[in-house]
Design a protein around this motif. Structure first.
Motif, PDB file in Angstrom:
ATOM      1  N   GLY A 163     -44.471 -13.403 -27.756  1.00 23.21           N
ATOM      2  CA  GLY A 163     -45.540 -12.500 -28.142  1.00 23.21           C
ATOM      3  C   GLY A 163     -45.118 -11.414 -29.125  1.00 23.21           C
ATOM      4  O   GLY A 163     -43.972 -10.959 -29.146  1.00 23.21           O
ATOM      5  N   GLY A 164     -46.088 -10.983 -29.940  1.00 22.91           N
ATOM      6  CA  GLY A 164     -45.845  -9.903 -30.886  1.00 22.91           C
ATOM      7  C   GLY A 164     -44.920 -10.323 -32.017  1.00 22.91           C
ATOM      8  O   GLY A 164     -45.010 -11.427 -32.554  1.00 22.91           O
ATOM      9  N   THR A 165     -44.010  -9.450 -32.388  1.00 21.64           N
ATOM     10  CA  THR A 165     -43.023  -9.716 -33.430  1.00 21.64           C
ATOM     11  C   THR A 165     -41.700 -10.116 -32.787  1.00 21.64           C
ATOM     12  O   THR A 165     -41.307  -9.558 -31.768  1.00 21.64           O
ATOM     13  N   ASP A 180     -35.595  -4.459 -22.349  1.00 19.96           N
ATOM     14  CA  ASP A 180     -36.512  -4.630 -21.235  1.00 19.96           C
ATOM     15  C   ASP A 180     -36.481  -6.091 -20.813  1.00 19.96           C
ATOM     16  O   ASP A 180     -36.468  -6.991 -21.663  1.00 19.96           O
ATOM     17  N   THR A 181     -36.473  -6.336 -19.504  1.00 21.03           N
ATOM     18  CA  THR A 181     -36.301  -7.711 -19.031  1.00 21.03           C
ATOM     19  C   THR A 181     -37.384  -8.644 -19.546  1.00 21.03           C
ATOM     20  O   THR A 181     -37.131  -9.812 -19.817  1.00 21.03           O
ATOM     21  N   GLY A 182     -38.611  -8.154 -19.703  1.00 19.11           N
ATOM     22  CA  GLY A 182     -39.687  -9.016 -20.178  1.00 19.11           C
ATOM     23  C   GLY A 182     -39.622  -9.320 -21.654  1.00 19.11           C
ATOM     24  O   GLY A 182     -40.287 -10.241 -22.132  1.00 19.11           O
ATOM     25  N   CYS A 183     -38.842  -8.537 -22.417  1.00 19.59           N
ATOM     26  CA  CYS A 183     -38.788  -8.717 -23.874  1.00 19.59           C
ATOM     27  C   CYS A 183     -37.773  -9.765 -24.317  1.00 19.59           C
ATOM     28  O   CYS A 183     -37.733 -10.131 -25.485  1.00 19.59           O
ATOM     29  N   LEU A 184     -36.928 -10.227 -23.402  1.00 16.05           N
ATOM     30  CA  LEU A 184     -35.959 -11.265 -23.746  1.00 16.05           C
ATOM     31  C   LEU A 184     -36.666 -12.612 -23.861  1.00 16.05           C
ATOM     32  O   LEU A 184     -37.325 -13.069 -22.934  1.00 16.05           O
ATOM     33  N   GLN A 225     -38.743 -10.220 -28.108  1.00 18.26           N
ATOM     34  CA  GLN A 225     -40.156 -10.120 -28.473  1.00 18.26           C
ATOM     35  C   GLN A 225     -40.653  -8.690 -28.257  1.00 18.26           C
ATOM     36  O   GLN A 225     -40.205  -7.983 -27.355  1.00 18.26           O
ATOM     37  N   SER A 226     -41.605  -8.272 -29.107  1.00 19.44           N
ATOM     38  CA  SER A 226     -42.123  -6.909 -29.000  1.00 19.44           C
ATOM     39  C   SER A 226     -43.264  -6.801 -28.003  1.00 19.44           C
ATOM     40  O   SER A 226     -43.570  -5.701 -27.532  1.00 19.44           O
ATOM     41  N   LEU A 227     -43.928  -7.906 -27.660  1.00 24.35           N
ATOM     42  CA  LEU A 227     -45.078  -7.854 -26.765  1.00 24.35           C
ATOM     43  C   LEU A 227     -45.023  -8.993 -25.753  1.00 24.35           C
ATOM     44  O   LEU A 227     -45.583 -10.066 -25.986  1.00 24.35           O
ATOM     45  N   PRO A 228     -44.360  -8.788 -24.604  1.00 24.61           N
ATOM     46  CA  PRO A 228     -44.384  -9.814 -23.554  1.00 24.61           C
ATOM     47  C   PRO A 228     -45.811 -10.031 -23.069  1.00 24.61           C
ATOM     48  O   PRO A 228     -46.616  -9.094 -23.022  1.00 24.61           O
ATOM     49  N   PHE A 229     -46.131 -11.265 -22.705  1.00 22.69           N
ATOM     50  CA  PHE A 229     -47.491 -11.567 -22.255  1.00 22.69           C
ATOM     51  C   PHE A 229     -47.861 -10.770 -21.007  1.00 22.69           C
ATOM     52  O   PHE A 229     -49.009 -10.348 -20.844  1.00 22.69           O
TER      53      PHE A 229
END
Length: 265
Positions: A163-165, A180-184, A225-229
């Protein structure tokens, strides 16, 4: 080369799709539900398991492949798309939410990529979609994205969506990156991955971030990712009208006023 060699083109900016060009008898595998369109002459088949080239290894091999996918929360089945005619044919797969599609040539990355469990979109036939268990218990219990990640193995092309960039970071030996764990999104197999707790009680409780972050230590390559779902979904849920019984739109909104004017109350 054990994998089928496929050509591709990525279209779009924020809502991307990948168009794969198949030569005669070439095959691409994809997650169920990711198909956007395909030309006449492409044969679609649902397979049981992980999409590897060892589907003929017997019932136990198929059950093992399917079981791995079930553990990661994916469907037991995958779909193959094969060009059964003589000319070149095209099949396209769409991303499920706003973001980017990342093409990864596994032959240039040691034959293995570790990614978050819902990142895989499609790949050349022969790429195995398996399970990567984290060795450390702390990573498993507090990893945010869960104890289990996907691993893509083979020597062909795979397409990953996030997600995101998306930014690619090449880490040198000993270099550390905290995210952040969700951004990996993904990482090469040589990256050391661990979970650390945010230091400071006030920071953890009132900082607005999670209690844990991922520590990535090089050498290796990581994609962020800049925007995790999960973050997108939580914002949408928070902004949704919270009315008793899920009825009319919010009182203070323009839609709510129009609803009242039309006699909706």
């Amino acid at each position: 080369m054990n994998n089928h060699e496929i050509d591709y083109k990525i279209h779009g900016d924020d809502m991307q799709f990948v168009e794969v060009e198949l030569d005669p008898q070439e095959t691409v595998i994809a997650e169920a539900g990711s198909l956007m369109m395909m030309e006449d002459g492409i044969e679609m088949e649902t397979i049981f398991g992980d999409g590897s080239g060892s589907q003929g290894a017997g019932i136990m091999g198929k059950l093992m492949g399917a079981g791995k996918r079930l553990i990661t929360g994916e469907s037991l089945f995958m779909t193959t798309f094969t060009n059964v005619q003589h000319g070149k044919k095209h099949v396209s797969f769409a991303s499920p939410y706003p973001g980017k599609i990342i093409p990864m040539d596994l032959s240039e990355m040691g034959g293995k990529i570790i990614c978050q469990k819902d990142a895989f979109l499609a790949a050349a036939k022969g790429v195995t979609v398996g399970v990567e268990f984290q060795r450390k218990l702390g990573t498993g219990f507090f990893g945010g994205e869960g104890f289990i990640m996907q691993k893509l193995e083979g020597d062909g092309l795979a397409f990953v969506h996030a997600g995101g960039t998306i930014i690619r970071k090449d880490l040198q030996a000993g270099e550390v990156l905290r995210v952040d764990t969700g951004c990996l999104v993904a990482m090469t197999s040589e990256v050391d991955y661990n979970i650390e707790m945010v230091r400071g009680v006030k920071t953890a409780l009132f900082g607005g971030e999670g209690l844990f972050f991922a520590t990535l230590r090089g050498p290796g390559t990581v994609w962020i990712q800049s925007l995790p779902f999960s973050r997108l979904a939580s914002k949408v849920f928070a902004a949704a009208p919270q009315t008793p019984g899920g009825g009319s739109p919010g009182e203070g909104s323009l839609a709510g006023g129009l609803f009242d004017l039309l006699g909706g109350k």
